[in-house]
Design a protein around this motif. Structure first.
Motif, short mmCIF file in Angstrom:
data_model
loop_
_atom_site.label_atom_id
_atom_site.label_comp_id
_atom_site.label_asym_id
_atom_site.label_seq_id
_atom_site.Cartn_x
_atom_site.Cartn_y
_atom_site.Cartn_z
N LEU A 11 -43.03 24.72 6.04
CA LEU A 11 -42.52 25.60 7.09
C LEU A 11 -43.61 26.52 7.62
CD1 LEU A 11 -38.99 26.47 5.65
CD2 LEU A 11 -39.57 24.80 7.42
N SER A 12 -44.51 26.97 6.74
CA SER A 12 -45.64 27.79 7.20
C SER A 12 -46.56 26.95 8.07
CB SER A 12 -46.41 28.35 6.00
OG SER A 12 -45.61 29.24 5.25
N ASN A 13 -46.84 25.72 7.65
CA ASN A 13 -47.70 24.83 8.45
C ASN A 13 -47.04 24.47 9.78
OD1 ASN A 13 -50.10 23.00 8.67
ND2 ASN A 13 -48.49 21.44 8.69
N TYR A 14 -45.73 24.28 9.76
CA TYR A 14 -45.00 23.97 10.99
C TYR A 14 -45.07 25.14 11.98
CZ TYR A 14 -41.02 22.80 14.03
OH TYR A 14 -40.21 22.52 15.11
N THR A 15 -44.88 26.35 11.47
CA THR A 15 -44.99 27.52 12.33
C THR A 15 -46.41 27.66 12.88
OG1 THR A 15 -43.32 28.59 10.93
CG2 THR A 15 -44.51 30.00 12.46
N ARG A 16 -47.39 27.34 12.06
CA ARG A 16 -48.78 27.34 12.49
C ARG A 16 -48.98 26.35 13.65
NH1 ARG A 16 -54.05 25.06 10.51
NH2 ARG A 16 -52.84 23.43 9.47
N ALA A 17 -48.35 25.19 13.54
CA ALA A 17 -48.46 24.18 14.59
C ALA A 17 -47.79 24.64 15.89
CB ALA A 17 -47.83 22.87 14.11
N LEU A 18 -46.63 25.32 15.77
CA LEU A 18 -45.95 25.83 16.97
C LEU A 18 -46.78 26.92 17.65
CD1 LEU A 18 -42.29 26.15 15.59
CD2 LEU A 18 -43.22 24.31 17.04
N LEU A 19 -47.40 27.79 16.85
CA LEU A 19 -48.26 28.82 17.42
C LEU A 19 -49.49 28.21 18.09
CD1 LEU A 19 -48.04 31.35 14.45
CD2 LEU A 19 -47.21 31.78 16.78
N GLU A 23 -53.89 31.53 17.28
CA GLU A 23 -54.47 31.12 16.00
C GLU A 23 -53.74 31.79 14.84
OE1 GLU A 23 -58.94 30.65 14.13
OE2 GLU A 23 -58.44 32.56 15.10
N SER A 24 -53.52 31.03 13.78
CA SER A 24 -52.89 31.59 12.57
C SER A 24 -53.50 30.93 11.35
CB SER A 24 -51.37 31.38 12.61
OG SER A 24 -51.06 29.99 12.65
N PHE A 25 -53.28 31.56 10.19
CA PHE A 25 -53.90 31.08 8.97
C PHE A 25 -52.85 30.88 7.87
CE2 PHE A 25 -57.27 33.14 11.28
CZ PHE A 25 -58.35 32.27 11.10
N TYR A 26 -52.87 29.71 7.31
CA TYR A 26 -52.10 29.34 6.12
C TYR A 26 -52.59 30.23 4.98
CZ TYR A 26 -50.30 25.56 2.92
OH TYR A 26 -49.65 24.78 1.99
N ALA A 27 -51.67 30.83 4.22
CA ALA A 27 -52.07 31.81 3.21
C ALA A 27 -51.33 31.56 1.90
CB ALA A 27 -51.78 33.23 3.71
N GLU A 28 -52.08 31.25 0.85
CA GLU A 28 -51.49 31.10 -0.48
C GLU A 28 -51.39 32.47 -1.13
OE1 GLU A 28 -53.17 28.22 -3.05
OE2 GLU A 28 -52.85 26.55 -1.67
N ILE A 29 -50.27 32.71 -1.84
CA ILE A 29 -50.00 34.04 -2.38
C ILE A 29 -49.23 33.92 -3.68
CG2 ILE A 29 -47.81 34.32 -1.14
CD1 ILE A 29 -48.61 37.24 -0.61
N GLY A 30 -49.35 34.91 -4.54
CA GLY A 30 -48.51 35.02 -5.72
C GLY A 30 -47.29 35.85 -5.38
N THR A 46 -54.01 37.77 -0.92
CA THR A 46 -53.63 36.40 -0.59
C THR A 46 -54.89 35.63 -0.21
OG1 THR A 46 -52.20 35.04 0.82
CG2 THR A 46 -53.16 36.99 1.82
N ILE A 47 -54.83 34.32 -0.27
CA ILE A 47 -55.98 33.48 0.07
C ILE A 47 -55.74 32.88 1.44
CG2 ILE A 47 -57.51 31.64 -0.72
CD1 ILE A 47 -55.79 31.82 -3.41
N LEU A 48 -56.46 33.38 2.44
CA LEU A 48 -56.37 32.80 3.78
C LEU A 48 -57.21 31.54 3.82
CD1 LEU A 48 -56.56 35.71 6.40
CD2 LEU A 48 -54.61 34.82 5.14
N ILE A 49 -56.62 30.46 4.33
CA ILE A 49 -57.28 29.16 4.36
C ILE A 49 -57.79 28.88 5.77
CG2 ILE A 49 -57.06 26.71 3.87
CD1 ILE A 49 -56.66 28.55 1.42
#
Length: 636
Positions: free
Chosen positions: A332-340, A346-353, A408-411
């Motif tokens: 869903l994060s990647n899908y939102t990134r694709a819509l943006l 521009e947006s960044f996929y971010a891994e987080i705890g 968080t880790i921005l990719i």
């Protein structure tokens, strides 16, 4: 001494057969120190890992736990998760009575096998083998041995031999061996570990040992378990996983591996592209465009878990999310990134705890076991908008208390970069109550109120706002003070702006709210926020005090009193403060009115146990102030 003498007599009288006993597991050999506050005691816990190559390892675990009472029963349960890359090669177990006599063995029929995520997972190859022994005679001891083969090695589970309340540990050790071509990094904390490092030719090994860890008791405002329980983290410096390669030399390199998993997965169908273009037609404001796209995603998707092979790390393609209407946090994060991306944003996929137990990410120790969730970061002018894409109800830019105030880790195409999510302070997280109440001659209460929420305090009503009318009323009856309240009307509302505000309007009544005592009515003026904390029942404490998110409560209440009564006694104005916060409550009267003003501020931080006396006093003051009573006397 008495127990050891009993054991000696039993041995010398031949009451044990050698093949059916494990005398070291006799329950009465557990020290009194470890029995304190314990429902179970881990007698030993040995974990041995042998890393065979960049992508393969074998883990052998052997442990025994003595269950002292019913509360410790779950410590004898064993759950082994496995999938296509993680296989259970063997599993054995025995059970002993309190004297160390073997009374049973694990049989094949004792082991259940089912999907790890049956309720909310669409795709998963993850399953679990589960042992749940049922014993009614305590104490008893469960001993288990198992072997796990890891094929495809991104990381290792965090090693925490004690993780639950009421569990003590006699001894435990962790060892890992590896060829120097496949090195392993490590980090440990909170344990008085004996550490050994050995080298033999091209092979190295590390070993951590620890003994005599007492049981802990849950306390209010507990720190995360990783803040006080012993643990060791391991990470492969380089790894192989399902035909991909990466390394944990630093977060940048790890981010490059994740970035490669995202490649060519951020395209949506032409029909959706056209809908986004039409949706944003005439909108030149980047922030409102982001909000519209976020709401589009919420309206057209739902959350399901995807956990199959590399799918545990790689999102399903955006076009598949678009087609099927579902995905996990990655998808869903990647899908939102694709819509943006369609909108040129521009947006960044971010891994987080996510959550209290994953709040800390170590900059100098990259490892996969520190994150468990994915969100999205959208840079805007002089700021960033963070998006939690798995919740169809929350407003754009709100990521919830489990994601705020942490790294968080921005990719990106240059790898991973550590960036901190927004921090909400006690000034941001506010609950403001404005109320007017009337008491009649019989002590019945009528009250109208508006309760305004902002920041993380909005989470109090995010859930009920989206329930049915029946469910909303049930929620209000369960959560509102006072007891026996009757709801005449209510209304939820929200303002989907950058500062996340919600409100609840109420019209309620409560019979006999004021207690009749002859010519007097006994009235508790503080209707809505009567703070009661378990901390006031604990004059002693073992751990530091941890407040994950601070907040502020402000209450302004006016009572209209019956004209047939006058005020005989009003409560005392009280105030107090400590490192953790401030509190005040005050009263004033004017004719038939009684006005109450209350303010409580709790700060976000970790407070040393050295300050517990003043914190304990502070909460005692709050408890006293919030439950004070006024006395009304009937006029003659």
């Amino acid at each position: 001494m008495k127990n050891r003498f009993l054991l000696f007599l039993l041995l010398t009288n031949g009451l044990f057969s050698v093949h059916a006993q494990n005398l070291n597991l006799a329950a009465f050999l557990i020290s009194d120190t470890l029995l304190q506050n314990a429902d179970a005691v881990i007698r030993f816990h040995h974990t041995e890992i042998n890393r065979l190559s960049a992508g393969k390892a074998v883990m052998n675990v052997h442990f025994a736990v003595t269950v002292l009472n019913k509360n410790g029963q779950q410590e004898a349960w064993l759950a082994l998760h496995y999938d296509n890359n993680r296989k259970v090669e063997s599993l054995r177990g025995k059970y002993y009575n309190e004297l160390g006599l073997e009374i049973d063995k694990v049989k094949k029929d004792d082991i259940s096998d089912f999907s790890s995520y049956p309720d909310f997972t669409f795709y998963s190859d993850s399953r679990v083998k589960l042992l749940k022994p049922i014993r009614k005679q305590y104490p008893y001891t469960a001993e288990y041995e198992y072997e796990i083969e890891l094929n495809g090695l991104v990381g290792f589970d965090i090693w925490m031999p004690v993780s639950n309340e009421g569990v003590a540990l006699e001894q435990a050790n962790l060892s890992i061996s590896f060829d120097e071509k496949f090195p392993v990094s490590y980090k440990s904390d909170n344990g008085d570990f004996d550490f050994l490092e050995n080298k033999s030719g091209k092979f190295k090994s590390y070993k951590w040992s620890i003994t005599n860890v007492p049981a802990y008791t849950q306390e209010p405002f507990m720190p995360a378990k990783r803040g006080f329980l012993p643990w060791v983290m391991l990470a492969p410096v380089s790894f192989e996983y399902e035909k991909t390669e990466g390394n944990f030399e630093n977060w940048k390199n790890y981010g490059l591996w994740v970035y490669n998993l995202l490649k060519e997965r951020d395209e949506v169908p032409q029909k959706t592209r056209a809908e986004i273009v039409e949706l944003l037609k005439g909108d030149t404001n980047t922030k409102t465009s982001i909000q519209k796209i976020y709401q589009y995603m919420q309206q057209n998707t739902r959350y399901v878990n995807i956990s199959m092979g590399i799918g545990g790390f790689q999102p399903i393609a955006a076009e598949d999310v678009d087609l099927n209407g579902y995905g996990d946090c990655k998808a869903l994060s990647n899908y939102t990134r694709a819509l943006l991306k369609v909108a040129g944003i521009e947006s960044f996929y971010a891994e987080i705890g996510n959550g209290k137990e994953r709040a800390e990410l170590f900059p100098a120790f990259p490892s996969v076991n520190q994150t468990n969730h994915v969100i999205l970061c959208v840079p805007v002018e002089n700021d960033s908008i963070w998006l939690e894409c798995t919740n169809q109800q929350i407003p754009c830019g709100y990521i919830g208390n489990g994601n705020v105030n942490r790294k968080t880790i921005l990719i990106g195409d240059e790898g991973g970069q550590l960036v901190k999510t927004p921090c909400y302070t006690e000034g941001d997280n506010r609950t403001i109550t404005l109320a007017k109440a009337t008491i009649n001659d019989a002590g019945d209460l009528s009250c109208t109120a508006e309760i305004k929420y902002s920041g993380l305090s909005c989470e109090i009503i995010f859930h009920p706002m989206n329930l049915s009318a029946k469910e909303q009323k049930e929620w209000l009856l369960k959560n509102l003070q006072p007891d026996q309240v009757s709801i005449k009307s209510y209304a939820f509302s929200d303002t989907l702006t950058d500062d996340y505000r919600c409100s609840l309007e109420l019209n309620i009544s409560a019979p006999d709210y004021a207690t009749a005592m002859g010519k007097r009515l006994l009235l508790e003026p503080n209707i809505f926020n009567k703070y009661t904390s378990e901390i006031t029942k604990r004059p002693e404490r073992s751990h530091d005090i941890f407040v994950e998110n601070g907040y502020t409560e402000i209450d302004s209440l006016q009572f209209v009193l019956p004209k047939t009564f006058r005020i005989e006694h009003i409560p005392e104005n009280l105030s107090d403060s400590c490192l953790m916060g401030t509190y005040s409550i005050s009263y004033d009267t004017m004719s038939e009115f009684l006005n109450i003003n209350r303010k409580l501020v709790i700060k976000m931080d970790t407070f040393s146990i050295d300050h517990y006396d003043e914190i304990y006093r502070f909460f005692k003051t709050i408890d006293e102030g919030d439950h004070q009573k006024a006395i009304l006397l009937r006029r003659e």
